[in-house]
Structure formats: C-alpha cells, structure tokens
Write a protein that holds these residues in place. Sequence first.
Motif, mmCIF file in Angstrom:
data_model
loop_
_atom_site.group_PDB
_atom_site.id
_atom_site.type_symbol
_atom_site.label_atom_id
_atom_site.label_comp_id
_atom_site.label_asym_id
_atom_site.label_seq_id
_atom_site.Cartn_x
_atom_site.Cartn_y
_atom_site.Cartn_z
ATOM 1 N N LYS A 238 0.850 -1.195 0.000
ATOM 2 C CA LYS A 238 0.000 0.000 0.000
ATOM 3 C C LYS A 238 0.894 1.257 0.000
ATOM 4 C CE LYS A 238 -3.615 2.343 2.525
ATOM 5 N NZ LYS A 238 -4.178 2.675 3.810
ATOM 6 N N ALA A 239 2.215 1.025 -0.083
ATOM 7 C CA ALA A 239 3.157 2.147 0.041
ATOM 8 C C ALA A 239 2.878 3.255 -0.977
ATOM 9 C CB ALA A 239 4.579 1.633 -0.156
ATOM 10 N N THR A 240 3.068 4.484 -0.531
ATOM 11 C CA THR A 240 2.876 5.628 -1.409
ATOM 12 C C THR A 240 3.998 5.668 -2.450
ATOM 13 O OG1 THR A 240 1.976 6.731 0.477
ATOM 14 C CG2 THR A 240 2.551 8.118 -1.360
ATOM 15 N N PHE A 306 -10.755 12.184 -2.519
ATOM 16 C CA PHE A 306 -10.253 11.261 -1.500
ATOM 17 C C PHE A 306 -11.342 10.248 -1.131
ATOM 18 C CE2 PHE A 306 -6.634 14.006 -0.859
ATOM 19 C CZ PHE A 306 -5.664 13.149 -0.362
ATOM 20 N N GLU A 307 -12.539 10.783 -0.878
ATOM 21 C CA GLU A 307 -13.651 9.900 -0.496
ATOM 22 C C GLU A 307 -13.982 8.922 -1.620
ATOM 23 O OE1 GLU A 307 -17.584 11.108 1.362
ATOM 24 O OE2 GLU A 307 -16.372 12.923 1.527
ATOM 25 N N GLN A 308 -13.974 9.464 -2.856
ATOM 26 C CA GLN A 308 -14.317 8.604 -4.000
ATOM 27 C C GLN A 308 -13.311 7.473 -4.171
ATOM 28 O OE1 GLN A 308 -14.475 11.433 -7.257
ATOM 29 N NE2 GLN A 308 -16.007 12.627 -6.164
ATOM 30 N N ALA A 309 -12.093 7.710 -3.676
ATOM 31 C CA ALA A 309 -11.042 6.693 -3.858
ATOM 32 C C ALA A 309 -10.995 5.709 -2.684
ATOM 33 C CB ALA A 309 -9.686 7.386 -4.023
ATOM 34 N N HIS A 310 -11.961 5.779 -1.764
ATOM 35 C CA HIS A 310 -11.968 4.899 -0.590
ATOM 36 C C HIS A 310 -11.868 3.429 -1.023
ATOM 37 C CE1 HIS A 310 -12.721 3.429 3.347
ATOM 38 N NE2 HIS A 310 -13.937 2.978 3.084
ATOM 39 N N LYS A 311 -10.965 2.715 -0.427
ATOM 40 C CA LYS A 311 -10.648 1.297 -0.713
ATOM 41 C C LYS A 311 -10.032 1.122 -2.111
ATOM 42 C CE LYS A 311 -13.579 -1.143 2.515
ATOM 43 N NZ LYS A 311 -12.466 -1.180 3.464
ATOM 44 N N GLY A 312 -9.576 2.231 -2.672
ATOM 45 C CA GLY A 312 -8.951 2.158 -3.987
ATOM 46 C C GLY A 312 -7.684 2.997 -4.038
ATOM 47 N N THR A 313 -7.441 3.602 -5.193
ATOM 48 C CA THR A 313 -6.193 4.328 -5.429
ATOM 49 C C THR A 313 -6.498 5.753 -5.880
ATOM 50 O OG1 THR A 313 -5.319 2.237 -6.231
ATOM 51 C CG2 THR A 313 -3.986 4.191 -6.703
ATOM 52 N N LEU A 314 -5.760 6.703 -5.323
ATOM 53 C CA LEU A 314 -5.915 8.107 -5.741
ATOM 54 C C LEU A 314 -4.620 8.552 -6.409
ATOM 55 C CD1 LEU A 314 -7.434 10.830 -5.741
ATOM 56 C CD2 LEU A 314 -6.528 11.255 -3.460
ATOM 57 N N LEU A 350 -10.918 6.954 5.995
ATOM 58 C CA LEU A 350 -10.632 6.520 4.628
ATOM 59 C C LEU A 350 -9.519 5.485 4.554
ATOM 60 C CD1 LEU A 350 -10.483 9.940 2.766
ATOM 61 C CD2 LEU A 350 -12.342 8.297 2.716
ATOM 62 N N ASP A 351 -9.578 4.676 3.516
ATOM 63 C CA ASP A 351 -8.492 3.743 3.237
ATOM 64 C C ASP A 351 -8.118 3.959 1.766
ATOM 65 O OD1 ASP A 351 -6.844 1.619 2.738
ATOM 66 O OD2 ASP A 351 -8.460 0.127 2.724
ATOM 67 N N VAL A 352 -7.109 4.809 1.544
ATOM 68 C CA VAL A 352 -6.762 5.187 0.163
ATOM 69 C C VAL A 352 -5.263 4.978 -0.074
ATOM 70 C CG1 VAL A 352 -6.692 7.097 -1.498
ATOM 71 C CG2 VAL A 352 -8.594 6.918 0.088
ATOM 72 N N ARG A 353 -4.944 4.403 -1.233
ATOM 73 C CA ARG A 353 -3.531 4.284 -1.614
ATOM 74 C C ARG A 353 -3.209 5.469 -2.524
ATOM 75 N NH1 ARG A 353 -0.109 0.398 -4.779
ATOM 76 N NH2 ARG A 353 1.944 0.925 -3.962
ATOM 77 N N ILE A 354 -2.134 6.175 -2.185
ATOM 78 C CA ILE A 354 -1.810 7.387 -2.938
ATOM 79 C C ILE A 354 -0.646 7.138 -3.904
ATOM 80 C CG2 ILE A 354 -1.095 9.827 -2.747
ATOM 81 C CD1 ILE A 354 -3.630 9.517 -1.249
ATOM 82 N N ILE A 355 -0.834 7.567 -5.133
ATOM 83 C CA ILE A 355 0.277 7.589 -6.099
ATOM 84 C C ILE A 355 0.358 9.031 -6.591
ATOM 85 C CG2 ILE A 355 1.203 6.688 -8.269
ATOM 86 C CD1 ILE A 355 -0.464 4.201 -7.898
ATOM 87 N N THR A 356 1.561 9.600 -6.608
ATOM 88 C CA THR A 356 1.681 10.969 -7.103
ATOM 89 C C THR A 356 2.634 10.990 -8.299
ATOM 90 O OG1 THR A 356 3.574 11.471 -5.712
ATOM 91 C CG2 THR A 356 1.413 11.939 -4.794
#
Length: 523
Positions: A238-240, A306-314, A350-356
């Motif tokens: 789940k690492a950023t 952020f909310e829309q990406a809950h249990k997914g990836t943002l 929230l549970d979100v995985r972040i990719i930037t």
Amino acid sequence: MLTPERLRKAERDRVEPDNPIPDAYVKEPVFIEDHDPLSTFPPEETAALVRRNGQIAGLLKRDTVLRDLQRLRAESRLNEEILQVVFETAYEGIAVVDQHANIVHMNDAYRSFLGITPEAEVIGRAVTDVIDNTQLHRVVETGIPERAQTQVIQGQKMIVHRIPIWRGDEITGAIGMLIFEGVSELYHILEQEAEGKTLAETAKAAPEYEDVTFENMVGESHAIQMMKSRARKASRTKATVMITGESGTGKEVFAKAIRNMSPRAKGPYVSINCAAIPDQLLEAELFGFEEGSFTGAKKGGQSGKFEQAHKGTLFLDEIGDMPLHMQTKILRVLEEEAVVRVGGSQMIQLDVRIITATNQNLLKKVEEGTFRKDLYYRLNVIQLELPTLRERKEDIPALVQHYIPKLAYKHSLEQKTFTKEAMQKLRSYEWPGNIRELVNVLEQVLTLADGTAVEVHDLPHAVQAAAEQEPKAMLHERKESREKSMIETVLEEAGGNKTKAAEQLGIHRTTLHKKIKRYSIEV
Ligand SMILES: Nc1ncnc2c1ncn2[C@@H]1O[C@H](COP(=O)(O)OP(=O)(O)OP(=O)(O)O)[C@@H](O)[C@H]1O
C-alpha cells in the motif's frame, strides 16, 4: 613498486622510519591507467599502481589478475556450454543473423527442417538465400520485434518470432525462432478467431488505456525493465509511490499499471491533475463539501476525490503544483487517514492508496520552501524515476509498431511502414516531449504522408534535422548518472542495507558493491 625485493633492499639500506616513502621503497613505481588494457601491465612486475584521473586509485597485483581471469574464463566457458545445450536441444528452430543479415548461427532443429546438414553450409550466407519468406533482414533494418507472425516455409505455415539484438543504440543482429509443434492446430484456432475480423476490430480489441498492465506496456530496454520491476514490487504493497520523469514519459501509465496489479485493482481509481484545478476549487474537489458551504455549492453536498477513492487508489498528478496551504491539508488527511468535507465537521475515515507524479524537481522546491519537506517524505516512500525516451531509443521501433495500427484505425487510414532512413531519424531525434511527442508525430505522418512507406521528407522538420547519433560517450555518461542516483535512492530506502538494496535492484550483492565503489556512493 613495492616488491619483496625492494622491501629487503630498504632493510639492507637501513632506511629510517622518517624517510619519505617514495625514497625508501617506491623508487620506480609502475603506473597503469584504469582504462588501459591488461596487456599494459609490465610482464616483469608483480604489481602496479592503478591511476584514475591522475590520482592513485588502487593496487593491482599480477596473481590476483591471473586468478580472476581464470575464474572469468571458467564462468564464460560454462555459460557458453549452457547456451550451446539450450540452442541445440531446443525443439524450436533458431537462427541468428548479424547486422548485415548474414547467418551466424542456425541450430540443428532449423537445419534439419530445411534439409541442411552441416552448420558450416549456412554460416555467413545471406538469410534471404537460406530461409523462404524470411523477414529477419527487415528486423535488422527496422529494429521492430515481430512476435507470433505466420511464415510459409517450404510450403508449410509456421509461427515465428523475430527479435532484434541491440548493443546500446545499435542493432547488431536479430534472432529468429520458428515454432513447429502444434502449429497447424494453433493456426486453425487463430484463423477462426480472426475470421471476419477487420484490422479495425483487431485494433479495437487491443487493450485500452484503462487496461494498462506492465505486460502490455511497450518497452524492453533495460531502463524501462528496471522501472517495471520496481513498480511491480511496489504494486503489491500500500506504500505511497512518487513517479517522477519528464512530461510524456508515461507517469500516468505507470500509475495505472501499479493500480491494476495491486490488490486494490477492483477498487476505484480516481485521478486528479492538481495543476488543472483553480486554487479556490481544489479543496472542495479533493475533500468534498457540504450543502451550503459556499455560494453555488451543490444541494446535498458532494464527496471529494479522496472519499471517491476509498478502498482504492488516488492518483495526484502534477503534485508539484499543489499550493502550500493545500499541502498542509493533504498532509493532515494522510496522517489522520480521514477527511472533513468543506463546511462539514464530521471526520470520514478513509483507506486510500496514494500515487503521485511530477515532472518538477521536488527536492529543489523543498529547498526553496515551496514544497513541504514533511509532505515530500510522506509521499516519496517509493520513488520511480522514469527514463526519457532519448535514454531508451531502442524502444522507438517497438513503440512505432504499437501505435501505427491504433492510429490508422482512429483515423480510418491505411497502415504505413517506415523506410530505414526515416526510422533512423526517429531514433536520432531527441524527443523532448517523449512518448507523447512520438505519438503526435506518428499521427501527423500517418495523416499527411503520401504513399505507404514514410520517407525522411515526410517527417516534421525538427525530426528531419536530427543529427545522426548522439555521441556514445554522452549517452553513456547520462546512463551512468541515472544508475548512480537510482542506487542512492534504493540504498536510502533500504536504510543502507546492501543485501536488501541489491535485491530491490535485481542485481547481485557484489555487483552492487562494485557500483557503490565506482560511483563513490556514501553509504
Ligand atoms: N510504455 C508505453 N507504451 C506505450 N505508450 C505509452 C507508454 N508510456 C506512455 N505511453 C503513452 O505516452 C503518452 C504519455 O503518457 P502519460 O500521460 O502517462 O505521460 P506523463 O508522464 O504522465 O505525462 P505528463 O507529465 O505530461 O502528464 C500517452 O499517450 C501514453 O499512452
């Protein structure tokens, strides 16, 4: 040089401890430069000092050299033997040609299929004289790999793979693999599958951007393979991830592929370009808002990215353009793993995985005070620094091959091929806009060029004007500096643990040691 004889002589001459060393022991030191061939090592000496850039870099002893050479020879003999067994016992026919499309190897299976007994009969001959309907000479010219193509040899339909062999930027040959077993059944299935299907339908059936995976991502160069391997590892966690690289290098493609391979592949994928949203709207866009929280706020409020990406990836694209006040808010969301909508008071877990992604130098922005240091480190858990297209020019022919049918379908045009000279120009050009620019050029050429073969004069002026080849030394230097920074990043991530870092990089520990020394990396 410091030899046992000279030590004994120094002893005999009663050299005092405070004598300068060169006078005492090193009367006539033997120097060799680190880029000299080993043959410059004077035969009568037992050791020599190695010099790099005018400085002494180390001591080379003759017996160590001889031992290492012997070991290397034994290793390469073993590798050769393994290759020989694989080559000869392969059920498939294998033929290898050099850069002039002359045969340099052909295995037993291929030769018996063609009815040629000794290998010597085919070595050095033009492949077109030996194999019916071969296209290996084309692959040598274009550098475009051709997988699973049908070819009629001696009246029989076969399936072949033709793969170019690259050394740096140059094609040094090609390898052809011919599959015999079960081909007729396979061909029957393929025919049924393809029945009635037009080129358009085939192109349509090809994976869309939404289905990007590492496997269908074009690129076999070492630079991109290394990135893919790192990204594959990152996708399991789940690492950023922070993806850096020039514009058009495929950062979003990587983000998508990581998400598609991760355990969150079934969860939502939400993407936002931070540079494209006006400052005053960004907060509501990211965190959502409650009804009546500002003039014009939608009735019933709205969830944010952020909310829309809950249990997914943002995916936060162009993160370098995020204004400072928003950086603080994002950091809080990341720390608390919760958002509060604009105008609201309730914390939403929230549970979100972040990719930037960014094409800016964020460390520089941190130094300038325009990017928060704590946020930088929070986001930069795993860094992927994508290579530019000019650093992986060997992938250009494959990218061309990939995009031509897609673009031809998009514009309802005939597919075109590239002359050898035109393809060479594509490989020589610097591609400041990377893959995106290449796709645009292909689109333009496909639409505007007359005839079925694209010539140099059909290319945009900038591409036509590309100098033949970038000097090898410059390219080499750039590759080295990239390798160095990659090793530094991985070592830092591994907390200085070399075994872990070597594993991450997919190289042997001793290779890593050598590279650390070569690049003078501080661990
Ligand atoms: N490995 C690849 N194989 C095929 N096409 C690719 C590959 N990588 C990128 N592309 C294509 O190149 C174009 C640019 O890719 P992408 O948008 O991911 O780049 P980017 O680095 O995010 O660019 P920017 O920084 O400008 O947003 C897209 O059309 C994408 O489909």
